[in-house]
Design a protein around this motif. Structure first.
Motif, short mmCIF file in Angstrom:
data_model
loop_
_atom_site.label_atom_id
_atom_site.label_comp_id
_atom_site.label_asym_id
_atom_site.label_seq_id
_atom_site.Cartn_x
_atom_site.Cartn_y
_atom_site.Cartn_z
N SER A 113 0.82 -1.22 0.00
CA SER A 113 0.00 0.00 0.00
C SER A 113 0.85 1.26 0.00
CB SER A 113 -0.93 0.00 1.22
OG SER A 113 -0.18 -0.01 2.43
N ASN A 114 2.13 1.13 -0.37
CA ASN A 114 3.05 2.27 -0.32
C ASN A 114 2.96 3.22 -1.51
OD1 ASN A 114 4.31 0.84 -2.37
ND2 ASN A 114 6.05 0.19 -1.12
N GLY A 115 2.09 2.92 -2.47
CA GLY A 115 1.93 3.80 -3.62
C GLY A 115 2.79 3.45 -4.81
N GLY A 121 9.91 -3.02 -15.17
CA GLY A 121 11.21 -2.70 -14.61
C GLY A 121 11.26 -2.54 -13.11
N THR A 122 10.11 -2.67 -12.45
CA THR A 122 10.13 -2.57 -10.98
C THR A 122 10.41 -3.94 -10.36
OG1 THR A 122 7.72 -2.86 -10.87
CG2 THR A 122 8.58 -0.60 -10.87
N ILE A 123 10.97 -3.92 -9.17
CA ILE A 123 11.24 -5.15 -8.43
C ILE A 123 10.27 -5.20 -7.25
CG2 ILE A 123 13.08 -4.04 -7.07
CD1 ILE A 123 14.47 -6.80 -6.97
N ALA A 124 9.68 -6.36 -7.02
CA ALA A 124 8.70 -6.54 -5.95
C ALA A 124 8.97 -7.86 -5.24
CB ALA A 124 7.28 -6.53 -6.52
N MET A 125 8.39 -8.00 -4.06
CA MET A 125 8.58 -9.21 -3.27
C MET A 125 7.63 -10.32 -3.71
SD MET A 125 11.13 -8.63 -1.37
CE MET A 125 11.09 -10.15 -0.41
N ALA A 126 8.18 -11.52 -3.88
CA ALA A 126 7.36 -12.70 -4.13
C ALA A 126 6.84 -13.20 -2.79
CB ALA A 126 8.18 -13.78 -4.83
N ARG A 127 5.68 -13.81 -2.80
CA ARG A 127 5.08 -14.30 -1.56
C ARG A 127 4.07 -15.39 -1.86
NH1 ARG A 127 -0.07 -12.39 -1.39
NH2 ARG A 127 -0.57 -10.33 -2.27
N ASN A 145 2.04 -4.66 -14.66
CA ASN A 145 1.14 -5.67 -14.10
C ASN A 145 0.22 -5.03 -13.06
OD1 ASN A 145 2.08 -8.05 -15.52
ND2 ASN A 145 3.95 -7.90 -14.32
N GLU A 146 -0.76 -4.30 -13.55
CA GLU A 146 -1.66 -3.56 -12.67
C GLU A 146 -2.42 -4.47 -11.71
OE1 GLU A 146 -2.10 -0.23 -12.29
OE2 GLU A 146 -0.41 0.06 -13.64
N PHE A 147 -2.71 -5.69 -12.12
CA PHE A 147 -3.50 -6.59 -11.27
C PHE A 147 -2.72 -7.04 -10.02
CE2 PHE A 147 -1.03 -9.41 -13.88
CZ PHE A 147 -0.82 -10.55 -13.13
N LEU A 148 -1.42 -6.76 -9.98
CA LEU A 148 -0.62 -7.12 -8.81
C LEU A 148 -0.58 -6.02 -7.75
CD1 LEU A 148 2.49 -8.84 -10.47
CD2 LEU A 148 0.43 -9.92 -9.54
N ASN A 149 -1.19 -4.87 -8.07
CA ASN A 149 -1.15 -3.74 -7.16
C ASN A 149 -2.17 -3.87 -6.03
OD1 ASN A 149 0.87 -2.45 -8.66
ND2 ASN A 149 -0.63 -1.49 -10.01
N ASP A 150 -1.91 -3.13 -4.98
CA ASP A 150 -2.80 -3.10 -3.81
C ASP A 150 -4.16 -2.51 -4.20
OD1 ASP A 150 -2.86 -3.10 -0.65
OD2 ASP A 150 -3.71 -1.19 -1.30
N ARG A 151 -5.21 -3.13 -3.69
CA ARG A 151 -6.57 -2.62 -3.89
C ARG A 151 -7.29 -2.64 -2.55
NH1 ARG A 151 -8.46 -6.07 -9.27
NH2 ARG A 151 -6.82 -5.31 -10.67
N PRO A 152 -8.37 -1.85 -2.40
CA PRO A 152 -9.11 -1.88 -1.14
C PRO A 152 -9.58 -3.30 -0.80
CG PRO A 152 -9.80 -0.01 -2.47
CD PRO A 152 -8.89 -0.84 -3.34
N GLY A 153 -9.19 -3.77 0.36
CA GLY A 153 -9.59 -5.10 0.79
C GLY A 153 -8.77 -6.23 0.22
N ARG A 154 -7.77 -5.90 -0.62
CA ARG A 154 -6.95 -6.95 -1.21
C ARG A 154 -5.50 -6.49 -1.35
NH1 ARG A 154 -6.10 -8.39 -7.28
NH2 ARG A 154 -4.41 -6.97 -6.73
N PRO A 155 -4.63 -6.94 -0.44
CA PRO A 155 -3.21 -6.55 -0.53
C PRO A 155 -2.59 -7.01 -1.84
CG PRO A 155 -3.71 -7.54 1.60
CD PRO A 155 -4.89 -7.79 0.72
N TYR A 157 1.31 -6.93 -4.27
CA TYR A 157 2.70 -7.36 -4.15
C TYR A 157 3.57 -6.12 -4.00
CZ TYR A 157 1.16 -12.04 -5.33
OH TYR A 157 0.54 -13.27 -5.29
N ALA A 158 4.36 -6.10 -2.95
CA ALA A 158 5.08 -4.89 -2.54
C ALA A 158 6.27 -4.57 -3.45
CB ALA A 158 5.56 -5.03 -1.10
N VAL A 159 6.17 -3.46 -4.15
CA VAL A 159 7.28 -2.94 -4.97
C VAL A 159 8.22 -2.18 -4.06
CG1 VAL A 159 7.89 -1.32 -6.81
CG2 VAL A 159 5.88 -2.82 -7.06
N PHE A 160 9.53 -2.36 -4.27
CA PHE A 160 10.50 -1.66 -3.41
C PHE A 160 11.67 -1.07 -4.18
CE2 PHE A 160 11.70 -6.09 -3.61
CZ PHE A 160 13.09 -6.13 -3.60
#
Length: 211
Positions: A113-115, A121-127, A145-155, A157-160
């Motif tokens: 949820s960090n925005g 080209g972004t790196i994110a955590m697998a889980r 991959n928009e479907f991997l982003n945070d949505r209300p009620g559904r966490p 995948y964290a991009v860092f």
């Protein structure tokens, strides 16, 4: 005369109050301006070439701290990109060439949820399906991959961070032939090994490509 005494007392009180306020202001500690959290660059050396990744500790402090803890102890040396899916992502960071999974530390809190978005080209955590289950494995998005982003009620995948040099390397990894290894699908036929992940001191130019 009574009015004169009142005026003198009032002036004395105002002077005393002003001096007290000035003393408090001088005694009060001056709070330093908040320092911005600077990005951290790491170079990921692979058998397909090098990628420089800029980590974002301001937006993803827990995730970046966790990732760097693995970097600093050399955890990523000789692990592979074990899952490659063209048009989607490349995943690595936790398995060796024989598909053995390395022991990791404790899982971390999900910061999806960090925005930061799962863009190319972004790196994110697998889980796992558990949002707070990420440890050492990561993936690099080959497309948005928009479907991997945070949505209300559904966490999500964290991009860092994001790849700032060597996107040609990630595309080269994405183009390799893959197959099945036991229960694992989309495994490169020829292992793509991460030789090392190390911090870099100088901030590279984003437009410069790693050959």
């Amino acid at each position: 005369m009574f009015k004169t005494i009142k005026t003198v007392l009032a002036c004395s009180f105002l002077l005393f109050t002003s001096l007290a306020v000035m003393e408090q202001a001088e005694a009060a500690p001056v709070k330093p301006a908040a320092e911005s959290v600077k990005p951290v660059d790491v170079v990921m050396k692979t058998t397909k070439g090098d990628m420089v990744i800029r980590l974002n500790p301001e937006k993803a402090p827990i995730t970046v701290k966790n990732f760097l803890s693995y970097v600093d102890k050399g955890f990523y040396k000789d692990v592979v990109f074990h899952r490659v899916m063209p048009g989607f992502m490349i995943q690595g960071g936790g398995m060796t060439a024989d598909m053995s999974e390395k022991a990791t530390g404790s899982p971390i809190k999900n910061e999806s949820s960090n925005g930061l978005r799962n863009s190319r080209g972004t790196i994110a955590m697998a889980r796992t399906p558990d949002p707070d289950s990420a440890t050492a494995q990561f993936f690099i998005n080959l497309v948005n991959n928009e479907f991997l982003n945070d949505r209300p009620g559904r966490p999500g995948y964290a991009v860092f961070g994001d790849v700032i040099k060597g996107d040609n390397v990630m595309d080269s990894i994405a183009s390799v032939k893959t197959g099945r290894r036991g229960p694992h699908a989309n495994v490169p036929v020829e292992p793509i090994t991460i030789l090392a992940v190390e911090r870099v001191t100088a901030a590279p130019n984003k437009e410069t490509k790693v050959k």
